[in-house]
Design a protein around this motif. Structure first.
Motif, PDB file in Angstrom:
ATOM      1  N   ILE A  95       0.881  -1.168   0.000  1.00 54.55           N
ATOM      2  CA  ILE A  95       0.000   0.000   0.000  1.00 54.55           C
ATOM      3  C   ILE A  95       0.914   1.211   0.000  1.00 54.55           C
ATOM      4  N   PHE A  96       0.943   1.948  -1.085  1.00 51.41           N
ATOM      5  CA  PHE A  96       1.877   3.068  -1.217  1.00 51.41           C
ATOM      6  C   PHE A  96       1.223   4.375  -0.766  1.00 51.41           C
ATOM      7  N   VAL A  97       1.961   5.131   0.043  1.00 53.94           N
ATOM      8  CA  VAL A  97       1.452   6.384   0.601  1.00 53.94           C
ATOM      9  C   VAL A  97       2.519   7.469   0.480  1.00 53.94           C
ATOM     10  N   ASP A  98       2.094   8.709   0.633  1.00 50.40           N
ATOM     11  CA  ASP A  98       3.020   9.841   0.667  1.00 50.40           C
ATOM     12  C   ASP A  98       3.166  10.302   2.110  1.00 50.40           C
ATOM     13  N   CYS A  99       4.284   9.965   2.726  1.00 53.12           N
ATOM     14  CA  CYS A  99       4.562  10.339   4.114  1.00 53.12           C
ATOM     15  C   CYS A  99       6.041  10.671   4.250  1.00 53.12           C
ATOM     16  N   PRO A 100       6.417  11.412   5.277  1.00 52.47           N
ATOM     17  CA  PRO A 100       7.848  11.602   5.551  1.00 52.47           C
ATOM     18  C   PRO A 100       8.479  10.244   5.867  1.00 52.47           C
ATOM     19  N   GLU A 101       9.764  10.102   5.598  1.00 51.60           N
ATOM     20  CA  GLU A 101      10.464   8.849   5.906  1.00 51.60           C
ATOM     21  C   GLU A 101      11.432   9.090   7.050  1.00 51.60           C
ATOM     22  N   SER A 102      11.006   8.746   8.255  1.00 53.11           N
ATOM     23  CA  SER A 102      11.849   8.886   9.436  1.00 53.11           C
ATOM     24  C   SER A 102      11.354   7.911  10.486  1.00 53.11           C
ATOM     25  N   ALA A 103      12.050   7.863  11.623  1.00 50.74           N
ATOM     26  CA  ALA A 103      11.734   6.870  12.641  1.00 50.74           C
ATOM     27  C   ALA A 103      10.701   7.343  13.648  1.00 50.74           C
ATOM     28  N   ARG A 104      10.470   8.648  13.746  1.00 53.08           N
ATOM     29  CA  ARG A 104       9.643   9.141  14.844  1.00 53.08           C
ATOM     30  C   ARG A 104       8.511  10.063  14.392  1.00 53.08           C
ATOM     31  N   VAL A 105       7.534  10.152  15.251  1.00 51.75           N
ATOM     32  CA  VAL A 105       6.412  11.090  15.241  1.00 51.75           C
ATOM     33  C   VAL A 105       5.640  11.064  13.923  1.00 51.75           C
ATOM     34  N   GLU A 106       5.820  12.061  13.053  1.00 49.08           N
ATOM     35  CA  GLU A 106       4.924  12.188  11.910  1.00 49.08           C
ATOM     36  C   GLU A 106       4.994  10.999  10.966  1.00 49.08           C
ATOM     37  N   SER A 107       6.180  10.462  10.721  1.00 46.45           N
ATOM     38  CA  SER A 107       6.320   9.387   9.744  1.00 46.45           C
ATOM     39  C   SER A 107       5.529   8.136  10.109  1.00 46.45           C
ATOM     40  N   PRO A 108       5.749   7.500  11.284  1.00 47.02           N
ATOM     41  CA  PRO A 108       4.957   6.303  11.590  1.00 47.02           C
ATOM     42  C   PRO A 108       3.473   6.592  11.762  1.00 47.02           C
ATOM     43  N   CYS A 109       3.147   7.762  12.309  1.00 42.81           N
ATOM     44  CA  CYS A 109       1.726   8.106  12.470  1.00 42.81           C
ATOM     45  C   CYS A 109       1.061   8.290  11.118  1.00 42.81           C
TER      46      CYS A 109
END
Length: 364
Positions: free
Chosen positions: A84-98
């Motif tokens: 399932i492809f999405v547009d999200c930041p790529e990082s380990a914390r906060v905004e990316s996993p949420c």
């Protein structure tokens, strides 16, 4: 090493407890991706089901090439993996996993949820092992293990959460990383973390509008937390009752890795199995070369008994922890805007000032 497959007998969900398994990942390290994602499909994943993997759009071509190479090498399990492809930041914390949970569940809901008639929707980190045999047993006997008062909530929105994550103060998380922690003394201001979280149909259908309004990401950003702690805040605002399923062994908790290494040699010398028979899941399976999806089956007590037996005595209370919180109903946000169940056009972010203080450990 000899390939290991799941050694449980109930490897397909009953029709009335069909679970969709959804996770998120990335493909920066293909070897690790294979270890975690393919390891899950080869060992614990329900037979002939689909594993939904939320990935950022940047990995689309990488995934296509990866799948092509595995099919060429006769790795048939790859056919069970649905990206399932999405547009999200790529990082380990906060905004990316949420963001990955939020947008991933929206896309899953719109594309697969209704067509495949799932009864439950599971979401967790990709490094989470789930013993599905026990999970299915739990779902099968849950109505018999809850009291009459609790059982009525099975007909409404309900989330299942690991009982290893007992109710925590809202925003509470890893020391020195998460700055906000609720200071309210009222027990109704506590809620278990959503790692993993399993939604029944009514819970999934209740929160989908909030996800579309960006509610999970907005609460994660407000409290500076990852999706697991953010889930607690998000579900608490919806006042969704929860039931806990059997214990999750968390290798990523504070001190857990040190304790794991300390106890490992002693347990092996005494010829003890590392994991109890009734362990439902392991979080952090990739942190040490000793442990993997495959090795779980050799490091645990064998499946010699049914953990739950509806014909025998009622399962222990530890398996059926239950909670229904109403704390959000006493907040200023609720007084101004009502319940999230009624929000159709805008998510009204609950500010940290309504229940919390800045954690004293922030600047350590």
């Amino acid at each position: 090493m000899k390939e290991v497959t799941a050694n449980y007998t109930l490897n397909k969900s009953p029709d009335d407890n069909k679970i969709a398994f959804v996770t998120f990942s990335h493909m920066a390290d293909i070897a690790k991706f294979n270890k975690i994602i393919l390891g899950a499909v080869k060992t614990w994943f329900p037979k002939d089901e689909v594993y939904y993997i939320v990935l950022n759009q940047q990995w689309r071509e990488t995934f296509i090439n990866w799948k092509h190479d595995l099919i060429r090498d006769n790795q048939t399990q790859v056919e069970l993996i649905q990206p399932i492809f999405v547009d999200c930041p790529e990082s380990a914390r906060v905004e990316s996993p949420c963001c990955k949970q939020e947008k991933g569940l929206i896309e899953f809901y719109d594309t697969y949820y209704h067509e495949r008639e799932y009864s439950w929707v599971y979401f967790a980190d990709d490094d989470m092992f789930i013993n599905t045999r026990i999970l299915y047993e739990y779902l099968d006997v849950m109505p018999y293990g809850l009291t009459t008062e609790h059982a009525k909530y099975l007909n409404g929105p309900l989330v299942l959460l690991s009982n290893s994550n007992s109710p925590q103060k809202l925003g509470h998380g890893e020391v020195a990383k998460i700055p906000y922690s609720c200071e309210k003394k009222d027990e109704s201001y506590k809620y278990p973390w959503g790692q993993p979280v399993v939604y029944n149909r009514k819970a999934m259908e209740s929160i989908i509008t909030g996800l579309r309004l960006g509610g999970l990401v907005k609460q994660c950003l407000e409290f500076d937390v990852n999706h697991d702690v953010g889930n607690a805040i998000f579900h608490w605002m919806y006042s969704i009752p929860y039931a806990s399923f059997p214990r999750i062994f968390n290798l990523k908790g504070v001190g857990a890795q040190t304790k794991f290494r300390t106890n490992l040699q002693r347990m092996e010398q005494n010829k003890q199995k590392l994991f109890r028979e009734d362990v439902t899941g392991i979080h952090g399976i990739d942190f040490h070369h000793y442990f993997s999806q495959e090795l779980f089956w050799t490091r645990r007590v064998p499946d010699s008994i049914k953990v739950f037996d509806r014909k025998g005595k009622v399962p222990p209370d530890v398996y059926f922890g239950f909670g229904h919180v109403t704390g959000f109903l006493s907040t200023d946000t609720f007084a101004k805007y009502g319940s999230p169940h009624e929000w159709k056009d805008e998510w009204h972010t609950m500010p940290t000032s309504e229940c919390s203080k800045k954690d004293k450990y922030k600047n350590i």
